[in-house]
Motif scaffolding. Sequence first.
Motif, short mmCIF file in Angstrom:
data_model
loop_
_atom_site.label_atom_id
_atom_site.label_comp_id
_atom_site.label_asym_id
_atom_site.label_seq_id
_atom_site.Cartn_x
_atom_site.Cartn_y
_atom_site.Cartn_z
N THR A 85 0.83 -1.20 0.00
CA THR A 85 0.00 0.00 0.00
C THR A 85 0.87 1.25 0.00
N THR A 86 1.90 1.26 0.83
CA THR A 86 2.77 2.42 0.91
C THR A 86 3.50 2.66 -0.41
N HIS A 87 3.96 1.59 -1.04
CA HIS A 87 4.68 1.74 -2.30
C HIS A 87 3.75 2.16 -3.44
N LEU A 88 2.50 1.73 -3.38
CA LEU A 88 1.55 2.21 -4.38
C LEU A 88 1.33 3.71 -4.23
N LEU B 162 3.27 9.46 -5.87
CA LEU B 162 3.91 10.65 -5.32
C LEU B 162 5.26 10.96 -5.94
N ASN B 163 5.99 9.93 -6.38
CA ASN B 163 7.30 10.19 -6.98
C ASN B 163 7.58 9.38 -8.23
N GLY B 164 6.60 8.57 -8.66
CA GLY B 164 6.74 7.85 -9.92
C GLY B 164 7.53 6.56 -9.85
N THR B 165 8.00 6.16 -8.66
CA THR B 165 8.78 4.93 -8.53
C THR B 165 7.85 3.72 -8.50
N PRO B 166 7.98 2.77 -9.43
CA PRO B 166 7.08 1.60 -9.45
C PRO B 166 7.27 0.75 -8.20
N PRO B 167 6.20 0.20 -7.63
CA PRO B 167 6.32 -0.68 -6.47
C PRO B 167 7.09 -1.94 -6.82
N ALA B 168 7.82 -2.48 -5.83
CA ALA B 168 8.58 -3.70 -6.06
C ALA B 168 7.68 -4.87 -6.43
N ALA B 169 6.44 -4.87 -5.92
CA ALA B 169 5.53 -5.97 -6.17
C ALA B 169 4.83 -5.89 -7.52
N GLY C 46 -2.04 3.25 -28.34
CA GLY C 46 -1.44 4.56 -28.31
C GLY C 46 -0.65 4.83 -27.05
N PRO C 47 -0.12 6.03 -26.89
CA PRO C 47 0.73 6.38 -25.74
C PRO C 47 -0.07 6.40 -24.44
N THR C 48 0.57 5.96 -23.38
CA THR C 48 -0.04 5.97 -22.05
C THR C 48 0.99 6.47 -21.05
N ALA C 49 0.51 6.94 -19.92
CA ALA C 49 1.42 7.40 -18.86
C ALA C 49 2.19 6.22 -18.30
N SER C 50 3.45 6.44 -17.93
CA SER C 50 4.28 5.37 -17.39
C SER C 50 4.01 5.13 -15.91
N SER C 51 3.29 6.04 -15.25
CA SER C 51 2.95 5.88 -13.83
C SER C 51 1.74 6.74 -13.51
N PRO C 52 1.08 6.48 -12.36
CA PRO C 52 -0.05 7.31 -11.96
C PRO C 52 0.38 8.56 -11.20
N LEU C 53 1.51 9.15 -11.60
CA LEU C 53 2.07 10.29 -10.87
C LEU C 53 1.05 11.43 -10.81
N LEU C 54 0.79 11.92 -9.60
CA LEU C 54 -0.13 13.03 -9.42
C LEU C 54 0.48 14.31 -9.96
N PRO C 55 -0.32 15.24 -10.45
CA PRO C 55 0.20 16.55 -10.86
C PRO C 55 0.86 17.25 -9.67
N ALA C 56 1.75 18.16 -9.96
CA ALA C 56 2.54 18.82 -8.92
C ALA C 56 1.68 19.49 -7.86
N ASP C 57 0.59 20.14 -8.27
CA ASP C 57 -0.24 20.83 -7.28
C ASP C 57 -0.95 19.84 -6.36
N GLU C 58 -1.33 18.68 -6.90
CA GLU C 58 -1.99 17.68 -6.06
C GLU C 58 -0.99 17.01 -5.12
N TYR D 132 8.27 11.14 1.77
CA TYR D 132 8.43 11.02 0.32
C TYR D 132 8.46 12.40 -0.36
N ASP D 133 8.16 13.43 0.39
CA ASP D 133 8.16 14.79 -0.15
C ASP D 133 9.59 15.23 -0.43
#
Length: 286
Positions: free
Chosen positions: A41-44, A49-56, A67-79, A114-115
């Motif tokens: 849960t924490t790694h998800l 928050l920082n784009g690092t994929p979880p080990a699991a 077509g193209p897709t995002a490589s991670s669910p990284l939140l926008p900077a303001d969020e 993680y900030d």
Amino acid sequence: MLRLLDEAVDADAIVSHAMSGPPTNRMSDHPLSGWVFTRNTTHLLAWALNGTPPAALPAQPARRRHGPTASSPLLPADERAAFFAHMRRAAELADQAGVSGALLRRQALYLSSYDRATDTHRWLADMRKTTHHPKGWTLHWADTRSLAASLTRHGDNEPMQAFIRHGMGTETGEIANLNYWAYWLGIDRIPRSDDTFMVDTTGGHWDGLTLLRGLTNRLTPGLGCIDLNAHSVWALLTARRGLLAADPSLNTELSTRVSALLDGNSISAQTRRELEAVHYGLNLHT
């Protein structure tokens, strides 16, 4: 990926709550106050928050369709900024609440680490000033451990080394650490609503060999919590002496990793002594 669905739902609930507005003094309203979360849960959350994929997470396919897709669910900077502001305030409010806010405090504080903002280390250090520093297990034990782990993410290893000397200087502290590892890594799969499970002395909820495999994978030079990881291997082998006779292939992997750490300079003097003891035990089983 379906086996991560429950943890993903938990992670999404935390993000949604943080996006809904600032935290309140009602500790029980916060999703971090009533459930002890695991590494998955924490790694998800860290993935968002920082784009690092979880080990699991399974490896991404080499080719993507549609077509193209995002490589991670990284939140926008303001969020992301709103999320971290929420977590800092939640940790501060929980700190004022005392024991009733202990679980929320430590989990919100850990997520705050993680900030990547320039003031994060200073804020964590300020929160440490209000932290109790137990010798062995107390109600503040898990909080002190999580805060020390958070500071290693910002290059500050002294609090973790101090915690290993004092917080795990008793049998109860060592048991609590191993119980927490087993839960964190998903080996103990019983859901927990607070931290008191860590002092369960029965040891019946997790398998020692499985835990040793999980900890061996974390003996990598350069990891922020390498002293904690190495100490935990030493403590597990001390508590369950028959483990080195159970899996020769694991012994080979463990020996390789221990030797690499002993040949480097990324560990404390205490960790070096403990790994030398582990290395000696491994030699007796070759």
